[in-house]
Design a protein around this motif. Structure first.
Motif, PDB file in Angstrom:
ATOM      1  N   VAL A   9      39.061  39.601  42.542  1.00 17.88           N
ATOM      2  CA  VAL A   9      39.427  40.994  42.289  1.00 17.88           C
ATOM      3  C   VAL A   9      38.215  41.781  41.805  1.00 17.88           C
ATOM      4  O   VAL A   9      37.972  42.915  42.253  1.00 17.88           O
ATOM      5  CB  VAL A   9      40.576  41.066  41.257  1.00 17.88           C
ATOM      6  N   TYR A  10      37.442  41.194  40.908  1.00 18.84           N
ATOM      7  CA  TYR A  10      36.248  41.877  40.389  1.00 18.84           C
ATOM      8  C   TYR A  10      35.310  42.263  41.528  1.00 18.84           C
ATOM      9  O   TYR A  10      34.869  43.421  41.623  1.00 18.84           O
ATOM     10  CB  TYR A  10      35.514  40.977  39.391  1.00 18.84           C
ATOM     11  N   PHE A  11      34.976  41.304  42.398  1.00 21.25           N
ATOM     12  CA  PHE A  11      34.013  41.579  43.459  1.00 21.25           C
ATOM     13  C   PHE A  11      34.558  42.587  44.465  1.00 21.25           C
ATOM     14  O   PHE A  11      33.814  43.437  44.973  1.00 21.25           O
ATOM     15  CB  PHE A  11      33.624  40.278  44.162  1.00 21.25           C
ATOM     16  N   ILE A  12      35.844  42.507  44.773  1.00 19.11           N
ATOM     17  CA  ILE A  12      36.431  43.442  45.738  1.00 19.11           C
ATOM     18  C   ILE A  12      36.456  44.857  45.158  1.00 19.11           C
ATOM     19  O   ILE A  12      36.142  45.834  45.859  1.00 19.11           O
ATOM     20  CB  ILE A  12      37.832  42.961  46.152  1.00 19.11           C
ATOM     21  N   LYS A  13      36.782  44.997  43.894  1.00 21.89           N
ATOM     22  CA  LYS A  13      36.760  46.320  43.279  1.00 21.89           C
ATOM     23  C   LYS A  13      35.340  46.866  43.177  1.00 21.89           C
ATOM     24  O   LYS A  13      35.122  48.075  43.287  1.00 21.89           O
ATOM     25  CB  LYS A  13      37.413  46.264  41.902  1.00 21.89           C
ATOM     26  N   LEU A  14      34.382  45.986  42.985  1.00 24.64           N
ATOM     27  CA  LEU A  14      32.991  46.430  42.843  1.00 24.64           C
ATOM     28  C   LEU A  14      32.366  46.796  44.180  1.00 24.64           C
ATOM     29  O   LEU A  14      31.676  47.811  44.299  1.00 24.64           O
ATOM     30  CB  LEU A  14      32.161  45.327  42.181  1.00 24.64           C
ATOM     31  N   MET A  15      32.612  45.977  45.219  1.00 24.92           N
ATOM     32  CA  MET A  15      31.902  46.145  46.493  1.00 24.92           C
ATOM     33  C   MET A  15      32.791  46.444  47.681  1.00 24.92           C
ATOM     34  O   MET A  15      32.302  46.659  48.779  1.00 24.92           O
ATOM     35  CB  MET A  15      31.058  44.884  46.774  1.00 24.92           C
TER      36      MET A  15
END
Length: 256
Positions: A212-218
């Motif tokens: 979730v962190y990476f998808i929200k970031l990138m």
């Protein structure tokens, strides 16, 4: 897709260079591989046979053939490369790649001490034989690599011929890019992205919160790895904003 929904992120078709999902096979039976491909194969870009599991896998050639028939490339985990290197058997490792008709290989130094110029030389040599994925980061939770060094190592390995670099997290997601709790070292990730193009990195992210962190970031088309076979479809729904964690992330409220 089975029906139409508006405001769903566009995903590139396979073979793709971004939005890449690497699944980890830690010992699936060949029958389980067939079921895995049937349920999730269209969302999988490549499969890693975790660490050195290929050494003890029954009917290995048959397993690789099942993946190949489905158009899903495979590679042996970087720990196998390291097991050959520490025993001074690099030429034997290259023969293994040929014997099993491997098109990809991972170069890593997460479990051994390997001078970086020597590691890059292995990347260069293997790049003449296969497509190289090069992993950066240590499996030792006590070894903290500063951001500038992550950047330097990644860039050097890309320059040596790596197709993509992998950010180490292990299959548990509690080293390298992450704290022991699994929390993302967000400052490290964002520092890396100031110098290394996001499409050149596969972030190992076995835990949902990390994905979730990476998808929200990138965005939906970040490259993610070390995904368990039973988490491939859940991950795809996170990419598409169809799970609570990213449900509102891709919506344009003005058009609702």
């Amino acid at each position: 897709m089975n029906y139409n929904l508006k405001q769903v992120p566009e995903r590139p078709s396979k073979p793709r260079d971004v939005g890449f999902t690497m699944a980890m096979d830690k010992g699936l039976s060949n029958r389980q591989v067939e079921d895995f491909i049937d349920s999730s194969g269209e969302y999988v870009d490549i499969v890693k046979l975790g660490w050195a599991t290929s050494f003890v896998t029954n009917k290995l050639k048959e397993k690789l053939a099942i993946y190949k028939e489905a158009g899903i490339p495979t590679y042996f985990g970087g720990t196998l490369f390291e097991a050959f290197i520490i025993r001074d058997q690099f030429d034997d490792y290259r023969k293994v790649l040929d014997k099993f008709d491997m098109e990809f290989a991972e170069v890593s130094d997460g479990s051994i001490e390997l001078p970086h110029d020597i590691k890059c030389e292995y990347v260069r040599k293997l790049s003449d034989q296969v497509t190289v994925l090069s992993e950066v980061g240590s499996k030792d939770a006590e070894k903290i690599i500063p951001p500038y060094q992550w950047i330097s190592l990644m860039q050097a390995e890309l320059d040596a011929g790596a197709w993509k670099v992998i950010g180490e997290a292990r299959e548990s997601g509690n080293v390298g890019l992450f704290r022991a709790s699994g929390e993302v070292r967000s400052g490290l990730v964002q520092e890396i992205l100031t110098k290394i193009p996001f499409e050149k990195i596969i972030w190992e992210a076995p835990q949902k919160a990390q994905q979730v962190y990476f998808i929200k970031l990138m965005g939906a088309n970040v490259n993610l790895g070390n995904i368990a076979p039973n988490e491939i479809i859940p991950l795809e729904t996170i990419r598409l904003g169809l799970r609570g964690d990213t449900f509102h992330h891709f919506l344009n409220s003005e058009n609702l």
